[in-house]
Scaffold this active site. Structure first.
Site, PDB file in Angstrom:
ATOM      1  N   GLU A 178       0.822  -0.937   0.025  1.00 16.52           N
ATOM      2  CA  GLU A 178       0.016  -0.143  -0.134  1.00 16.52           C
ATOM      3  C   GLU A 178       0.800   0.883   0.300  1.00 16.52           C
ATOM      4  OE1 GLU A 178      -3.419   1.912   2.523  1.00 16.52           O
ATOM      5  OE2 GLU A 178      -2.163   0.322   3.686  1.00 16.52           O
ATOM      6  N   LYS A 238      -9.939   2.871  -2.105  1.00 15.53           N
ATOM      7  CA  LYS A 238     -10.387   2.254  -0.644  1.00 15.53           C
ATOM      8  C   LYS A 238     -11.298   2.733   0.600  1.00 15.53           C
ATOM      9  CE  LYS A 238      -6.993   2.272   3.847  1.00 15.53           C
ATOM     10  NZ  LYS A 238      -6.037   2.129   4.479  1.00 15.53           N
ATOM     11  N   CYS A 241      -5.783  -2.743   3.199  1.00 15.80           N
ATOM     12  CA  CYS A 241      -5.400  -2.685   4.853  1.00 15.80           C
ATOM     13  C   CYS A 241      -5.969  -2.683   5.382  1.00 15.80           C
ATOM     14  CB  CYS A 241      -4.070  -1.168   4.776  1.00 15.80           C
ATOM     15  SG  CYS A 241      -2.919  -1.560   5.867  1.00 15.80           S
TER      16      CYS A 241
END
Length: 268
Positions: free
Chosen positions: A40, A111, A146
């Site tokens: 990431e 995200k 994540c």
């Protein structure tokens, strides 16, 4: 199929250009693999908030250009981790990029769950709204990033969208390594998918990264795990294993949807 996680070292002293060059070299070295994954926000640094505005780029920016070429030269599907994306309105997003073997951008995921509570990513970036899956020549890939690992409903949504493998680039902190190891196995086991989670190592923005990139199968078995140095984790995956596990232990068939707690009633 063969998958490799490139656990990059991301330190505060590196420039985005240096990181791109090193990552591209490592990707080109994986010719013969089917899928290669990066961490990431490895170009800007996931915890280096002060660099995000400077290093933000579009989907046709320098990182996408270099990664597209690396995927094409290596002949691999390349999940290029995520970048700080700036859209046409100037909003920043933490965006994952998936390129096919010809270097064509086939998947773009913003995200959904932003970390930081009242600081950092939660205040500096916009949040995605869409669940994203991509069909490949070896199976359907679901995309997450994540902090998304802490939200099982997203992974159930990816399952319902047909995911057989879920890729999770991360910049997970060393202080919560135990959570990383637990959640990666749990998400693979509960959705009965392969989960490929690629973390970073090194320190930037004052945060030490956990490393321990991992590949977990649909039974919750760890097939490969890195340590805390820059390294590559490679695993051979039989995607047909997903269908076999779902057939042998058909827990997903027994899901009961639409359960609601009755208002005003409590049981002791």
């Amino acid at each position: 199929m063969r998958a490799s996680l490139i656990q990059l070292s991301v330190n505060s002293s590196d420039s985005a250009e240096d990181r791109r060059d090193r990552a591209a070299s490592l990707v080109r070295g994986r010719a013969g693999d089917d899928l290669v994954v990066l961490p990431e926000l490895w170009t800007a640094g996931a915890w280096a908030y002060d660099r995000w505005e400077h290093d933000a780029e579009g989907l046709d920016g320098p990182t996408a250009e270099v990664m597209s070429a690396a995927a094409r030269e290596a002949g691999v599907w390349l999940h290029a981790g995520s970048i700080v994306e700036r859209d046409t309105n100037g909003t920043l997003y933490n965006s994952a990029l998936l390129f096919d073997r010809a270097g064509v951008l086939r998947g773009h995921y913003r995200k959904i769950h932003r970390y930081g509570f009242d600081t950092g990513e939660a205040t500096l970036m916009g949040g995605g709204r869409d669940i994203v899956t991509v069909s490949t020549d070896f199976g359907v890939i679901g995309l997450a990033i994540c902090y998304d690992l802490r939200f099982p409903e997203l992974f159930r949504g990816l399952l319902d969208a047909g995911a057989e493998l879920i890729v999770v680039p991360a910049a997970w902190p060393a202080a919560r390594l135990g959570h990383w190891q637990l959640l990666t196995r749990t998400r693979a086991l509960e959705e009965q998918v392969f989960l490929l989670a690629c973390d970073a190592v090194g320190t930037h923005g004052g945060m030490q990264q956990a490393g321990h990139s991992t590949v977990v199968d649909a039974w919750g078995t760890v097939l490969g795990e890195a340590g805390t140095a820059e390294e590559v984790v490679t695993a051979d995956l039989d995607v047909a294993h997903v269908a076999r596990i779902r057939s042998e232990l058909p827990v997903l068939r027994d899901r009961v949807l639409g359960i609601e707690a009755p208002m005003g009633r409590h049981s002791n």
